[in-house]
Every structure is written in structure tokens, then in C-alpha cells.
Scaffold this active site. Structure first.
Site, PDB file in Angstrom:
ATOM      1  CB  SER A  11      20.715  -3.187  17.569  1.00  0.00           C
ATOM      2  OG  SER A  11      20.611  -3.824  18.824  1.00  0.00           O
ATOM      3  CE1 TYR A 152      26.074  -9.991  31.705  1.00  0.00           C
ATOM      4  CE2 TYR A 152      27.817  -9.607  33.315  1.00  0.00           C
ATOM      5  CZ  TYR A 152      27.307  -9.448  32.040  1.00  0.00           C
ATOM      6  OH  TYR A 152      28.033  -8.742  31.097  1.00  0.00           O
ATOM      7  CB  ILE A 185      32.292  -1.313  28.255  1.00  0.00           C
ATOM      8  CG1 ILE A 185      33.367  -2.410  28.434  1.00  0.00           C
ATOM      9  CG2 ILE A 185      32.443  -0.615  26.912  1.00  0.00           C
ATOM     10  CD1 ILE A 185      34.798  -1.941  28.462  1.00  0.00           C
TER      11      ILE A 185
HETATM   12  P1  NAP Z   1      24.043  -3.171  25.369  1.00  0.00           P
HETATM   13  O1  NAP Z   1      24.461  -1.821  24.965  1.00  0.00           O
HETATM   14  O2  NAP Z   1      22.936  -3.355  26.366  1.00  0.00           O
HETATM   15  O3  NAP Z   1      23.702  -4.012  24.045  1.00  0.00           O
HETATM   16  C1  NAP Z   1      23.267  -5.339  24.138  1.00  0.00           C
HETATM   17  C2  NAP Z   1      23.056  -5.885  22.749  1.00  0.00           C
HETATM   18  O4  NAP Z   1      22.631  -7.257  22.881  1.00  0.00           O
HETATM   19  C3  NAP Z   1      21.967  -5.127  21.995  1.00  0.00           C
HETATM   20  O5  NAP Z   1      22.359  -4.969  20.659  1.00  0.00           O
HETATM   21  C4  NAP Z   1      20.771  -6.073  22.099  1.00  0.00           C
HETATM   22  O6  NAP Z   1      19.922  -6.016  20.963  1.00  0.00           O
HETATM   23  C5  NAP Z   1      21.466  -7.428  22.101  1.00  0.00           C
HETATM   24  N1  NAP Z   1      20.589  -8.473  22.641  1.00  0.00           N
HETATM   25  C6  NAP Z   1      20.052  -8.545  23.876  1.00  0.00           C
HETATM   26  N2  NAP Z   1      19.305  -9.664  23.984  1.00  0.00           N
HETATM   27  C7  NAP Z   1      19.366 -10.288  22.779  1.00  0.00           C
HETATM   28  C8  NAP Z   1      18.805 -11.488  22.256  1.00  0.00           C
HETATM   29  N3  NAP Z   1      18.033 -12.269  23.002  1.00  0.00           N
HETATM   30  N4  NAP Z   1      19.101 -11.828  20.980  1.00  0.00           N
HETATM   31  C9  NAP Z   1      19.893 -11.037  20.214  1.00  0.00           C
HETATM   32  N5  NAP Z   1      20.454  -9.886  20.652  1.00  0.00           N
HETATM   33  C10 NAP Z   1      20.178  -9.527  21.925  1.00  0.00           C
HETATM   34  O7  NAP Z   1      25.246  -3.996  25.994  1.00  0.00           O
HETATM   35  P2  NAP Z   1      26.828  -3.929  25.728  1.00  0.00           P
HETATM   36  O8  NAP Z   1      27.421  -3.271  26.901  1.00  0.00           O
HETATM   37  O9  NAP Z   1      27.134  -3.472  24.367  1.00  0.00           O
HETATM   38  O10 NAP Z   1      27.152  -5.488  25.874  1.00  0.00           O
HETATM   39  C11 NAP Z   1      27.625  -6.301  24.816  1.00  0.00           C
HETATM   40  C12 NAP Z   1      28.225  -7.552  25.428  1.00  0.00           C
HETATM   41  O11 NAP Z   1      29.313  -7.172  26.281  1.00  0.00           O
HETATM   42  C13 NAP Z   1      27.254  -8.341  26.298  1.00  0.00           C
HETATM   43  O12 NAP Z   1      27.453  -9.713  26.118  1.00  0.00           O
HETATM   44  C14 NAP Z   1      27.651  -7.927  27.699  1.00  0.00           C
HETATM   45  O13 NAP Z   1      27.303  -8.899  28.651  1.00  0.00           O
HETATM   46  C15 NAP Z   1      29.148  -7.769  27.539  1.00  0.00           C
HETATM   47  N6  NAP Z   1      29.780  -6.939  28.571  1.00  0.00           N
HETATM   48  C16 NAP Z   1      29.446  -5.619  28.707  1.00  0.00           C
HETATM   49  C17 NAP Z   1      30.060  -4.877  29.713  1.00  0.00           C
HETATM   50  C18 NAP Z   1      29.754  -3.421  29.953  1.00  0.00           C
HETATM   51  O14 NAP Z   1      30.222  -2.867  30.967  1.00  0.00           O
HETATM   52  N7  NAP Z   1      29.005  -2.743  29.105  1.00  0.00           N
HETATM   53  C19 NAP Z   1      31.011  -5.487  30.545  1.00  0.00           C
HETATM   54  C20 NAP Z   1      31.315  -6.817  30.359  1.00  0.00           C
HETATM   55  C21 NAP Z   1      30.700  -7.536  29.363  1.00  0.00           C
HETATM   56  P3  NAP Z   1      18.469  -5.316  20.973  1.00  0.00           P
HETATM   57  O15 NAP Z   1      18.600  -3.992  21.654  1.00  0.00           O
HETATM   58  O16 NAP Z   1      18.172  -5.206  19.501  1.00  0.00           O
HETATM   59  O17 NAP Z   1      17.529  -6.248  21.689  1.00  0.00           O
END
Ligand code: NAP
Length: 243
Positions: A11, A152, A185
Site C-alpha cells: 500500500s 527488528y 530508504i
Molecule cells: P512503509 O512505508 O512503512 O510501508 C510498510 C508496508 O508494510 C505498508 O504497506 C504496510 O501496510 C505494510 N504492513 C505493515 N504491517 C503489515 C501487516 N501486519 N500485514 C501486511 N502488511 C503490513 O515501509 P517501507 O520502508 O516501504 O518498508 C518495506 C520493507 O522494507 C519492510 O520490510 C522494511 O522493514 C524494509 N526496510 C525498509 C527500510 C527503510 O529505510 N525504509 C530499510 C530496510 C528495510 P499498511 O499501511 O496497509 O498497514
């Protein structure tokens, strides 16, 4: 026939951009969301308006029964799932001494158990077809550990272990399993970090910038392509040189 990808947590952020990129490359897209319903449906409509195929399904990836239901629905609509991207995740910055067991469990439930649940749900059809691709989104903190992110970091290190083990288990079934480990990111996930912390993270990154969701989406698309047909059980670091 178009191939179909299911992306968890699509999303917003990395997952949403991955959905756009896969659609632009001819895939049917299943957008999983949990809380951000309007964002998920807006993304579905955006993809359909550009001529793509997409559906949005609400499901908490930590809940095995909901995951089973989501895969049943996706299979009914698109016939089969060719690629699974386990991207859904939540983060929390707290000292371990201030983290309750319930908070710790929720981080593990979503980030690690969610990957287990979705892999288990998709694998029977991939094994019977003898083909399939799974990409898990870990984090550089799963590689190095981060202070104030013990739960985490543990969950994301678990995702790396799961990826390596599963790649060995299902390789003979023609299924590749890989992992992307993003650095910092620019998404909502950084929302709780202060401006100064973000500046420090940027200056610790050798390329001196934050990554974009598309940087990760492109790595996921590559790992899903035939260009990566001899790559399995690997962790691809996309972090601007941070690690
Ligand atoms: P984000 O913008 O916070 O988005 C998180 C996504 O995960 C949202 O679409 C959310 O959906 C979904 N989500 C959360 N809990 C959920 C659940 N219980 N069931 C299904 N969906 C769920 O985060 P992002 O930065 O895009 O992160 C995406 C992935 O990359 C994650 O695994 C994160 O740990 C990893 N990551 C991110 C970074 C960074 O710096 N951003 C760095 C390393 C790794 P809803 O909003 O609909 O609940």
C-alpha cells in the site's frame, strides 16, 4: 499469459513502488495491505487506469488464517502466483529495557512470521509446477544489528536465515529464493526519526544520499527475472555502500 506477483505491504513505500514497476513490466499485481486501505485501492486504480491488472487484498501477514484466505482469493482471480515478494514490515526504535515482550513479539510476528506464513501458503503450487520465485525484504540491520532496534534486527536476521535455508530446501523444485537488504530508504518508515538522525545516516552512507523505493524495486525485479536464473539463497545489499 501475464505472470502474477503478490507483494505484501504494497500500500505504501517500497512495496507500492515495486507494484508499479512490476505492472509496468507486464505482471498482474496482487497488492496486499493491512491498514492503508485507501492507499491500496488508489494504487490498484492507478495501475488499472494505465492498462495493467491489479487487485488489492487486506490481510495481516502475521495471521496464518488471513494469509491462507488471501492466497485463495489471489489464485481464484489470476489462476496462479508466479512470484511472491515478502515486503511487509514494521519497525520500532526503543531500548531493549523499554521494550515489552508483546512489542517484541509483534515485530517478530509481522517481519519474520509473516514471511514464513506467506512462503508456506505459496509453496505447494510452486512445488507442483516446479517453478516459482520468492524475494524477501530484510534490512542492513539484519546483517549488522542496530542499537535500539534489537527486535527488528533479530527479525530481519531471521529473514536472511529463512531465505538461505528455504533456497536449499526448494532448489530442486525449480524455485529460487533470495533476499534484498535495503539501507536507509526514504519512506514513511523513517517518519519517527529526527532530522539530525537522518542527516547522520545520510553522511554515514558512502554515496551520501538516502535510497529511494525504486532502488529496491529494481533489485527485486532483477532477482525475479531470468537474468538472475542462477542466483538463489543470496542477500543482495542495496544500501549505498553503508555496509
Ligand atoms: P512503509 O512505508 O512503512 O510501508 C510498510 C508496508 O508494510 C505498508 O504497506 C504496510 O501496510 C505494510 N504492513 C505493515 N504491517 C503489515 C501487516 N501486519 N500485514 C501486511 N502488511 C503490513 O515501509 P517501507 O520502508 O516501504 O518498508 C518495506 C520493507 O522494507 C519492510 O520490510 C522494511 O522493514 C524494509 N526496510 C525498509 C527500510 C527503510 O529505510 N525504509 C530499510 C530496510 C528495510 P499498511 O499501511 O496497509 O498497514
Amino acid at each position: 499469459m501475464n505472470k502474477t506477483v503478490l507483494i505484501t505491504g504494497a500500500s505504501r513505500g517500497i512495496g507500492a513502488q515495486t507494484a508499479r514497476l512490476f505492472s509496468e513490466n507486464g505482471f498482474n499485481v496482487v497488492i496486499n495491505y493491512y491498514k492503508s486501505e485507501s492507499a491500496a485501492f488508489a494504487l490498484r486504480d492507478e495501475i488499472i487506469n494505465k492498462g495493467g491488472n491489479a487487485i488489492a487484498i487486506c490481510c495481516d501477514v502475521a495471521n496464518e488464517a488471513e494469509v491462507t484466505q488471501m492466497f485463495n482469493t489471489a489464485n481464484k482471480v489470476f489462476g496462479q502466483l508466479d512470484i511472491l515478494v515478502n515486503n511487509a514490515g514494521i519497525a520500532m526504535q526503543k531500548l531493549i529495557t523499554e521494550t515489552s515482550f508483546d512489542e517484541y513479539r509483534r515485530i517478530i510476528n509481522v517481519n519474520l512470521d509473516g514471511v514464513f506464513n506467506c512462503c508456506k501458503a505459496v509453496l505447494p503450487q510452486m512445488i507442483s509446477r516446479k517453478s516459482g520465485i520468492i524475494i524477501n525484504v530484510s534490512s542492513m540491520w539484519g546483517q549488522t544489528g542496530a542499537s535500539c532496534e534489537v527486535a527488528y534486527s533479530a527479525a530481519k536476521a531471521g529473514v536472511i536465515g529463512l531465505t538461505k535455508a528455504l533456497a536449499k530446501e526448494v532448489g530442486l523444485s525449480g524455485i529460487r529464493v533470495n533476499c534484498v537488504a535495503p539501507g536507509v530508504i526514504a519512506t514513511d518508515m523513517l517518519g519517527d526519526l529526527e532530522e539530525q538522525t537522518l542527516e547522520e545516516l545520510k553522511s554515514e552512507t558512502p554515496l551520501n544520499c538516502l535510497g529511494t523505493p525504486n532502488d529496491i524495486a529494481e533489485a527485486i525485479l532483477f532477482l525475479s527475472s531470468d537474468k538472475a536464473k542462477f542466483i538463489t539463497g543470496q542477500v543482495i545489499s542495496v544500501n549505498g555502500g553503508f555496509v
